[in-house]
Design an enzyme around this catalytic site. Structure first.
Site, short mmCIF file in Angstrom:
data_model
loop_
_atom_site.label_atom_id
_atom_site.label_comp_id
_atom_site.label_asym_id
_atom_site.label_seq_id
_atom_site.Cartn_x
_atom_site.Cartn_y
_atom_site.Cartn_z
N SER A 1 0.83 -1.21 0.00
CA SER A 1 0.00 0.00 0.00
C SER A 1 0.87 1.26 0.00
O SER A 1 2.01 1.25 0.46
CB SER A 1 -0.91 0.03 1.23
OG SER A 1 -1.75 -1.08 1.27
N1 SAH Z 1 -0.92 -4.75 4.00
C1 SAH Z 1 -0.12 -5.01 2.80
C2 SAH Z 1 -0.84 -4.68 1.51
C3 SAH Z 1 -1.87 -5.69 1.24
S1 SAH Z 1 -2.49 -5.84 -0.37
C4 SAH Z 1 1.22 -4.34 2.86
O1 SAH Z 1 1.46 -3.55 3.78
O2 SAH Z 1 2.05 -4.63 1.99
C5 SAH Z 1 -3.84 -6.92 0.06
C6 SAH Z 1 -3.45 -8.33 0.40
O3 SAH Z 1 -4.62 -9.01 0.82
C7 SAH Z 1 -2.89 -9.10 -0.77
O4 SAH Z 1 -1.61 -9.59 -0.47
C8 SAH Z 1 -3.90 -10.25 -0.97
O5 SAH Z 1 -3.30 -11.46 -1.37
C9 SAH Z 1 -4.53 -10.36 0.41
N2 SAH Z 1 -5.87 -10.97 0.43
C10 SAH Z 1 -6.89 -10.84 -0.46
N3 SAH Z 1 -7.96 -11.55 -0.08
C11 SAH Z 1 -7.63 -12.15 1.10
C12 SAH Z 1 -8.32 -13.03 1.99
N4 SAH Z 1 -9.58 -13.44 1.76
N5 SAH Z 1 -7.66 -13.47 3.09
C13 SAH Z 1 -6.37 -13.08 3.34
N6 SAH Z 1 -5.67 -12.25 2.54
C14 SAH Z 1 -6.29 -11.79 1.43
#
Ligand code: SAH
Length: 219
Positions: free
Chosen positions: A64
């Site tokens: 992000s």
């Molecule tokens: N917080 C992260 C950015 C996350 S991007 C950082 O600081 O880098 C969103 C993430 O959510 C992705 O890696 C994606 O794979 C995950 N995601 C999507 N759906 C999900 C689910 N149902 N359960 C767990 N993770 C999920």
């Protein structure tokens, strides 16, 4: 790869930038200044690590934007010692920022590879973060309830399990919406177990996917 004066100086500039964009919490600004974001990046993109924008981290996912990480952290109002559950570990950067705020973090990710990479990195940095591989829609019932819950993927609706796993007086910060942008919401659980919702601006996250879609979609 280590931290260096170069990266520390770039971090200071980033902190000044997000402060100008509206981040007020001193604790959050200090946490952003402390966490070496470049270590959460692929080596070939190192020069972009302190630009205020989201970036690809592999597996079709993104780290992000620093402003967004700071904004969600500010809304979450983390107190030292709080147990925070994060959905969407991704690179692990948001978890590291929460840990720098003094939280005990549990973070779940649906991509095994991302989860494993983040786990190793967060451990090597000494962060107070436990990484789990699994479905964030279900929360982490074994470790619930939580003081705070943060969702860092676009949720098409507010998952009931997450509301149930919030402590009384707890806070959930979640971007809700299934279009190209989502509305950032802060939901508080009252001492009596009722919920109040506040809405903040529009943001764009990668989707929070249902486990039934995991095999067919990789974004
Ligand atoms: N917080 C992260 C950015 C996350 S991007 C950082 O600081 O880098 C969103 C993430 O959510 C992705 O890696 C994606 O794979 C995950 N995601 C999507 N759906 C999900 C689910 N149902 N359960 C767990 N993770 C999920």
């Amino acid at each position: 790869m280590d931290d260096s004066f170069k990266y520390q100086a770039l971090r200071k500039a980033l902190v000044a930038e997000i402060k100008k964009k509206g981040i007020k919490s001193i604790a959050v600004l200090q946490a952003i200044e402390k966490v070496p974001r470049h270590l959460f990046f692929n080596r070939s993109f190192l020069n972009s690590a302190y630009e205020d924008r989201a970036f690809k981290i592999g597996e079709g996912q993104t780290i992000s934007q620093p402003f967004t990480v700071a904004y969600q952290s500010e809304l979450l109002d983390v107190r030292k010692g709080d147990t925070v559950f994060e959905v969407g570990t991704g690179s692990g950067y948001q978890s590291a920022v929460l840990s720098a705020l003094g939280a005990k973090v549990l973070s779940i990710e649906r991509h095994k590879k991302l989860s494993d990479t983040a786990k190793d990195l967060l451990e090597s940095l000494g962060c107070n973060v436990k990484c789990f591989y699994g479905d964030g829609y279900k929360g982490l019932p074994m470790f619930a309830p939580f003081d705070r819950i943060i969702v860092t993927a676009a949720a098409p609706y507010i998952p009931e399990d997450l509301l149930n796993q919030l402590k009384p007086n707890g806070i959930l910060v979640i971007p809700e919406g299934s279009g190209t942008t989502q509305i950032m919401k802060r939901i508080r659980k009252t001492a009596e177990g009722k919920f109040t919702t506040e809405e903040f601006g529009n943001f764009a996250f990668v989707p929070m996917l249902k486990s039934t879609d995991w095999d067919t979609k990789n974004h």
